[in-house]
Every structure is written in structure tokens, then in C-alpha cells.
Design an enzyme around this catalytic site. Structure first.
Site, PDB file in Angstrom:
ATOM      1  N   ASP A  97      88.696  37.302 -46.782  1.00 66.41           N
ATOM      2  CA  ASP A  97      88.741  36.039 -46.055  1.00 66.41           C
ATOM      3  C   ASP A  97      87.571  35.935 -45.083  1.00 66.41           C
ATOM      4  OD1 ASP A  97      91.105  35.766 -47.386  1.00 66.41           O
ATOM      5  OD2 ASP A  97      92.388  35.907 -45.611  1.00 66.41           O
ATOM      6  N   HIS A  98      87.279  34.712 -44.685  1.00 66.66           N
ATOM      7  CA  HIS A  98      86.300  34.457 -43.626  1.00 66.66           C
ATOM      8  C   HIS A  98      87.078  34.001 -42.406  1.00 66.66           C
ATOM      9  CE1 HIS A  98      82.935  32.853 -41.350  1.00 66.66           C
ATOM     10  NE2 HIS A  98      82.099  33.323 -42.260  1.00 66.66           N
ATOM     11  N   ALA A  99      86.780  34.592 -41.262  1.00 71.40           N
ATOM     12  CA  ALA A  99      87.562  34.300 -40.065  1.00 71.40           C
ATOM     13  C   ALA A  99      87.431  32.861 -39.589  1.00 71.40           C
ATOM     14  CB  ALA A  99      87.151  35.252 -38.936  1.00 71.40           C
ATOM     15  N   MET A 100      86.363  32.173 -40.011  1.00 71.93           N
ATOM     16  CA  MET A 100      86.129  30.825 -39.484  1.00 71.93           C
ATOM     17  C   MET A 100      86.061  29.753 -40.559  1.00 71.93           C
ATOM     18  SD  MET A 100      83.435  31.616 -36.395  1.00 71.93           S
ATOM     19  CE  MET A 100      82.211  32.321 -37.500  1.00 71.93           C
TER      20      MET A 100
END
Length: 392
Positions: free
Chosen positions: A239-242
Site C-alpha cells: 500500500d501507499h500511505a497517501m
């Protein structure tokens, strides 16, 4: 020039190498330094690999091609190869004579080793004030960790990179390549070229201090900014945190990677999967809101993907211009149609297949085989008969 002294061919008809005339002494071993020097060789510099009589340790690393290390061949292609015993007065003397006739010297010994050999940066630059010296070490030429041993794994661990790599809540994970060596190698090549350009104005070289740890910290990008401004970044898997969706997602058969950053592309995804209700759902309608409900959105997206195989989902999403891909193996990546079209794999004159340089200048140079140990010792006297460098 004999057959065993043959250099790599020019990149193309009428195009000399971009760095033609630049002489580089590569005293480095294994990866960070040799990679730095390889970049300069790929651009046409005359790179002289200086090894001890025992040779670079990486000559003993597999895999093997006709009895030679493919690892060594990758990072030492298109270089001349000579052996010198730098613990011997005669060897040091010949090295100093070469340094007087060179533009760049690259080394990755632990701090203090070059001094003990009588080859300190100060001494080398006294002999050739126009010499650019690139020293690549684990932690730099000064500081409390100056003398500490460093390897890629140690640099990755100390930089924080491992703490944000891996599954959410899982163990810290090393990046799958030796990025702790590769990044400082890139920085070293950039710095060497900048210093050569600066020399045009000042008439003098300089000693460049590149550290593995510094280099990895400098590329922490968004996670570094979050850490500096109140956040505590942690690993979040693919996942990408943003950004959501920005990860791998399960289809009915197989997983795919989907990357959507911001809100401009999101309607394409909803249209492709016939989910207009996502645009009306206050949890999913905007990027900042989706980031607050990653688990809920993953469940919704994977539910919509269950009626497709990975291949079908890729075809559908690609038709709607959604950034999507299969997760390729390394073999698949190297053997793809696109890799073939872009020339990602190069073949040297003896049939050895290697990773091509991504730099596509008119003055890029086709790779030639790395030297055998001491292959070009007979050329040293010829180099030493040339003029002392007065710069380019």
C-alpha cells in the site's frame, strides 16, 4: 593495440563517447565504487580498473559465465584492467604516476586505509591538483561512525528504510537489491561529473565524500518528510500511505497492481468496473477520504475484481487508461516485448548477456567484456609515457 587490449566500440557512427578523453582510475571493489565507475565507462570515459594481485573479491561471486563471474562482468564492463600491489613502494609509485595523468579516482576503502597506503587525498591532489577523488564509504570520512564496517544490509537497517519496507505489522524487510550500494554509486558518478565541470572554472579538483547511509537517508522522500513533520512512518506492505488505491489487489484468479494517485484517475476505475456508487460514497469519493478507509475500499475493489482473472482485469482497466500491471517475475521483466524493444538487455561481443545502461545519449558506449585479471598490465608503460594531466 592487441586483441586483448581492445576497447569497447563507439556508440554509433560519427559519435564519440560523451566522456571521451576523461581518464578514471577505479581502485574500488565489489559494488558501490565499481558501479560508479561503470556509469562513467558506459558514457565513454577511459576507466582503468586497478586491482590487487589477488583481484576484486567479486570475481568469486556467482552466477558464472564460461568460468567467469557474471556479477563481476556486469559492474566492470568496458574497463581496462591492471594489477598493482599498493602495499609495495613500486606499486604505489606507478599508481601515483597514473594519478598524475588521470582526471578522476574512485575508491571505496574504509576511511584511513588510503592514508596508511600513502595515498591520502591530500597527497594525491598535491601530485595532481586537478584530480577529482570520489571516496564512497559506509558512513563518511568523519563522524562517530567513521570507522564502522558497513554493508548494504547495515545501511538499509540504519537508514530507516527497512522499517518502512515489508508487510504491515511484520518484520522489517531488506529491499531486494543492494540499494545501499547502488544509490551512493549513482551519487558518486553525478558528483564526479559536477566536479569535472566545476574544474573548468576553478582549475582544481576536489575530494568528494559519499556515504552509503547519507545516500539512503536522502532518498526517503515522502516518508522522510512525514517523519520530519510530525509523523511516524511504518511499513504498510504494497500500500501507499497517501494514495488509495495504490497497491496489489486480488482478482478472481491472481493479483494485479493498480496505482491511482489523486482524484483525476479515480473515475476511470469506477467506470471500468461499473461502480458509479463509489463516487457518491463519502468514504471513497475523494483521495483524502479513501486514505482513511483503506481496508473498506480494498474490500470493495477486490469484490468488484472477483469476476475477472488477472489477465481480464488488466485488459479491462488498461482499456480505461487505469495504471495497472501484472506483478512480473524478474525473468518476465527481462524477457518482455517492451524490454526487447527498449534494449534492456545488451549482448557483449562474446555472447554474454548483461543489463544495459538506461542512459541513451548519442555518446553512450556499447558494453564490452570486463577485463580478466591483469589483462592490460602491458599498457601501463604506454599510459605513463603520456603527458601529465593539465585538465580538459
Amino acid at each position: 593495440m592487441t586483441a586483448t587490449e581492445n576497447r569497447s566500440p563507439a556508440a554509433g557512427p560519427g559519435h564519440p563517447g560523451s566522456l571521451e578523453g576523461l581518464r578514471v582510475l577505479d581502485l574500488s571493489r565489489v559494488l558501490a565504487g565499481p558501479f560508479c565507475a561503470m556509469i562513467l565507462a558506459d558514457l565513454g570515459a577511459e576507466v582503468i580498473k586497478v586491482e590487487s594481485p589477488d583481484g576484486d573479491d567479486s570475481r568469486h561471486f556467482g552466477p558464472w559465465y564460461n568460468g567467469e563471474s557474471a556479477y563481476y562482468r556486469l559492474f566492470n564492463r568496458s574497463k581496462y584492467g591492471v594489477t598493482m600491489d599498493l602495499k609495495d613502494d613500486g606499486g604505489r609509485g606507478r599508481l601515483l604516476e597514473l594519478a598524475r595523468r588521470s582526471d578522476v579516482l574512485i575508491e571505496n576503502f574504509r576511511p584511513g586505509v588510503m592514508d596508511r597506503l600513502g595515498l591520502s587525498a591530500e597527497h594525491l591532489m598535491a601530485e595532481n591538483p586537478r584530480l577529482v577523488i570520489v571516496s564512497i564509504t559506509g558512513f563518511g570520512q568523519d563522524g562517530p561512525l567513521q570507522k564502522a564496517p558497513a554493508y548494504d544490509l547495515i545501511a538499509q537497517a540504519m537508514s530507516g528504510l527497512m522499517s518502512i519496507t515489508g508487510l504491515r505489522g511484520g518484520d522489517p524487510t531488506r529491499v531486494g537489491i543492494s540499494i545501499g550500494d547502488v544509490i551512493p554509486g549513482l551519487y558518486g558518478a553525478i558528483a564526479a561529473l559536477a566536479a569535472i565541470n566545476e574544474r573548468h572554472h576553478t582549475g582544481r579538483g576536489q575530494h568528494i565524500d559519499v556515504a552509503m547511509l547519507d545516500s539512503l537517508v536522502s532518498v526517503l522522500e515522502s516518508v522522510g518528510m512525514r517523519a520530519l513533520h510530525g509523523g511516524r512512518p511504518v511499513a504498510c506492505g504494497n500500500d501507499h500511505a497517501m494514495s488509495t488505491p495504490f497497491s496489489t489487489y486480488a482478482t478472481g484468479r491472481g493479483s494485479i497492481a493498480i496505482a491511482i494517485a489523486g482524484d483525476r484517475l479515480f473515475p476511470r476505475l469506477t467506470a471500468a468496473l461499473d461502480r458509479p456508487e463509489w463516487l457518491a460514497d463519502e468514504r471513497f469519493s475523494e483521495q483524502t477520504r479513501r486514505n482513511g478507509f483503506p481496508g473498506e475500499f480494498r474490500a470493495a475493489l477486490e469484490g468488484a475484481l472477483q469476476s475477472y482473472t488477472a489477465e481480464e482485469a488488466i485488459e479491462l482497466l488498461s482499456a480505461h487508461h487505469v495504471p495497472v500491471s501484472k506483478v512480473h517475475t524478474v525473468n518476465e521483466a527481462l524477457e518482455s516485448e517492451h524490454a526487447a524493444h527498449r534494449g534492456a538487455v545488451a549482448t557483449e561481443s562474446d555472447g554474454f548477456r548483461t543489463l544495459a545502461s538506461p542512459l541513451r545519449l548519442k555518446g553512450s558506449v556499447a558494453p564490452s567484456p570486463a577485463p580478466t585479471l591483469g589483462q592490460h598490465n602491458g599498457m601501463v608503460d604506454r599510459w605513463l609515457s603520456g603527458p601529465v594531466r593539465t585538465g580538459r
